[in-house]
Design a protein around this motif. Sequence first.
Motif, PDB file in Angstrom:
ATOM      1  N   LYS A 184     116.944  79.775  16.654  1.00 43.61           N
ATOM      2  CA  LYS A 184     115.902  79.196  17.506  1.00 43.61           C
ATOM      3  C   LYS A 184     114.780  78.602  16.661  1.00 43.61           C
ATOM      4  O   LYS A 184     114.265  77.528  16.966  1.00 43.61           O
ATOM      5  CB  LYS A 184     115.346  80.254  18.462  1.00 43.61           C
ATOM      6  CG  LYS A 184     116.304  80.629  19.569  1.00 43.61           C
ATOM      7  CD  LYS A 184     115.708  81.695  20.471  1.00 43.61           C
ATOM      8  CE  LYS A 184     116.688  82.109  21.557  1.00 43.61           C
ATOM      9  NZ  LYS A 184     116.143  83.173  22.414  1.00 43.61           N
ATOM     10  N   THR A 185     114.405  79.298  15.603  1.00 41.54           N
ATOM     11  CA  THR A 185     113.362  78.801  14.711  1.00 41.54           C
ATOM     12  C   THR A 185     113.797  77.509  14.037  1.00 41.54           C
ATOM     13  O   THR A 185     113.033  76.548  13.951  1.00 41.54           O
ATOM     14  CB  THR A 185     113.013  79.858  13.650  1.00 41.54           C
ATOM     15  OG1 THR A 185     112.641  81.066  14.303  1.00 41.54           O
ATOM     16  CG2 THR A 185     111.884  79.396  12.755  1.00 41.54           C
ATOM     17  N   TYR A 186     115.027  77.485  13.586  1.00 42.10           N
ATOM     18  CA  TYR A 186     115.566  76.288  12.945  1.00 42.10           C
ATOM     19  C   TYR A 186     115.559  75.111  13.930  1.00 42.10           C
ATOM     20  O   TYR A 186     115.162  74.001  13.578  1.00 42.10           O
ATOM     21  CB  TYR A 186     116.987  76.557  12.446  1.00 42.10           C
ATOM     22  CG  TYR A 186     117.659  75.353  11.859  1.00 42.10           C
ATOM     23  CD1 TYR A 186     117.381  74.939  10.567  1.00 42.10           C
ATOM     24  CD2 TYR A 186     118.574  74.610  12.608  1.00 42.10           C
ATOM     25  CE1 TYR A 186     118.001  73.826  10.027  1.00 42.10           C
ATOM     26  CE2 TYR A 186     119.193  73.502  12.083  1.00 42.10           C
ATOM     27  CZ  TYR A 186     118.904  73.107  10.788  1.00 42.10           C
ATOM     28  OH  TYR A 186     119.508  71.998  10.273  1.00 42.10           O
TER      29      TYR A 186
ATOM     30  N   GLU B 274     120.853  89.577  16.362  1.00 37.72           N
ATOM     31  CA  GLU B 274     119.521  89.256  16.879  1.00 37.72           C
ATOM     32  C   GLU B 274     118.738  88.394  15.891  1.00 37.72           C
ATOM     33  O   GLU B 274     118.098  87.411  16.268  1.00 37.72           O
ATOM     34  CB  GLU B 274     118.758  90.556  17.170  1.00 37.72           C
ATOM     35  CG  GLU B 274     117.404  90.351  17.801  1.00 37.72           C
ATOM     36  CD  GLU B 274     116.702  91.674  18.074  1.00 37.72           C
ATOM     37  OE1 GLU B 274     115.475  91.642  18.233  1.00 37.72           O
ATOM     38  OE2 GLU B 274     117.377  92.723  18.123  1.00 37.72           O
ATOM     39  N   MET B 275     118.799  88.754  14.606  1.00 40.49           N
ATOM     40  CA  MET B 275     118.109  87.970  13.583  1.00 40.49           C
ATOM     41  C   MET B 275     118.685  86.558  13.505  1.00 40.49           C
ATOM     42  O   MET B 275     117.944  85.575  13.362  1.00 40.49           O
ATOM     43  CB  MET B 275     118.228  88.657  12.223  1.00 40.49           C
ATOM     44  CG  MET B 275     117.381  89.901  12.090  1.00 40.49           C
ATOM     45  SD  MET B 275     117.668  90.809  10.557  1.00 40.49           S
ATOM     46  CE  MET B 275     117.441  89.576   9.315  1.00 40.49           C
ATOM     47  N   THR B 276     119.994  86.444  13.614  1.00 42.47           N
ATOM     48  CA  THR B 276     120.633  85.131  13.585  1.00 42.47           C
ATOM     49  C   THR B 276     120.169  84.288  14.768  1.00 42.47           C
ATOM     50  O   THR B 276     119.899  83.088  14.620  1.00 42.47           O
ATOM     51  CB  THR B 276     122.165  85.280  13.608  1.00 42.47           C
ATOM     52  OG1 THR B 276     122.560  86.093  12.503  1.00 42.47           O
ATOM     53  CG2 THR B 276     122.850  83.948  13.520  1.00 42.47           C
TER      54      THR B 276
ATOM     55  N   LEU C 143     125.333  95.170  12.789  1.00 41.55           N
ATOM     56  CA  LEU C 143     125.724  93.913  13.436  1.00 41.55           C
ATOM     57  C   LEU C 143     124.810  93.520  14.592  1.00 41.55           C
ATOM     58  O   LEU C 143     124.459  92.343  14.714  1.00 41.55           O
ATOM     59  CB  LEU C 143     127.182  93.965  13.883  1.00 41.55           C
ATOM     60  CG  LEU C 143     128.208  93.595  12.815  1.00 41.55           C
ATOM     61  CD1 LEU C 143     129.625  93.762  13.347  1.00 41.55           C
ATOM     62  CD2 LEU C 143     127.995  92.205  12.289  1.00 41.55           C
ATOM     63  N   PRO C 144     124.384  94.449  15.464  1.00 39.60           N
ATOM     64  CA  PRO C 144     123.480  94.035  16.547  1.00 39.60           C
ATOM     65  C   PRO C 144     122.160  93.452  16.006  1.00 39.60           C
ATOM     66  O   PRO C 144     121.681  92.427  16.492  1.00 39.60           O
ATOM     67  CB  PRO C 144     123.229  95.322  17.340  1.00 39.60           C
ATOM     68  CG  PRO C 144     124.405  96.182  17.035  1.00 39.60           C
ATOM     69  CD  PRO C 144     124.814  95.848  15.636  1.00 39.60           C
TER      70      PRO C 144
END
Length: 148
Positions: A57-59, A50-52, A45-46
């Motif tokens: 931010k990229t989106y 972080e990936m989310t 989950l961590p």
Amino acid sequence: MSQTTQQAAEEVASTSAVASQQPDVLDQLMKPEIQQSLNVLVENLPKLAEMTTVLTKTYDLVQTVANDHVLINDLKGGMEEFVKPIQDKAKGIAQAAIEASDRSQAETSTTVGLFGLLKMLKDPQVQKALRFAQAFLEVTAERQQQQK
């Protein structure tokens, strides 16, 4: 009165549908492979959070750039400034090749003899082409030697 009875019947039907789905979910949760998968998800989950965050931010950045018409026009103008000289040079070379082809096809009656060839060797363009050909052949020979 018939509407309230009908609504009550619909609520009972939806409640029974949910109740009928619950044992399926519980049955699924009892399977060892599902439990193992859930454990892996919980452990990661961590990282997933972080990936989310990074993906969000990229989106957002992509959306901002895609909707910024001034930036798009600036990038387009910059690319045109970069490509235009290359495009003009390629067009010039293509036109010269077409014109040379036309001239060579028009002069089929003349043959290039030994003296004509010696005269052509004095031409600076011929000298430049011959130097290029010589350098190109040397480079290809060196690369062939390196591959062996």
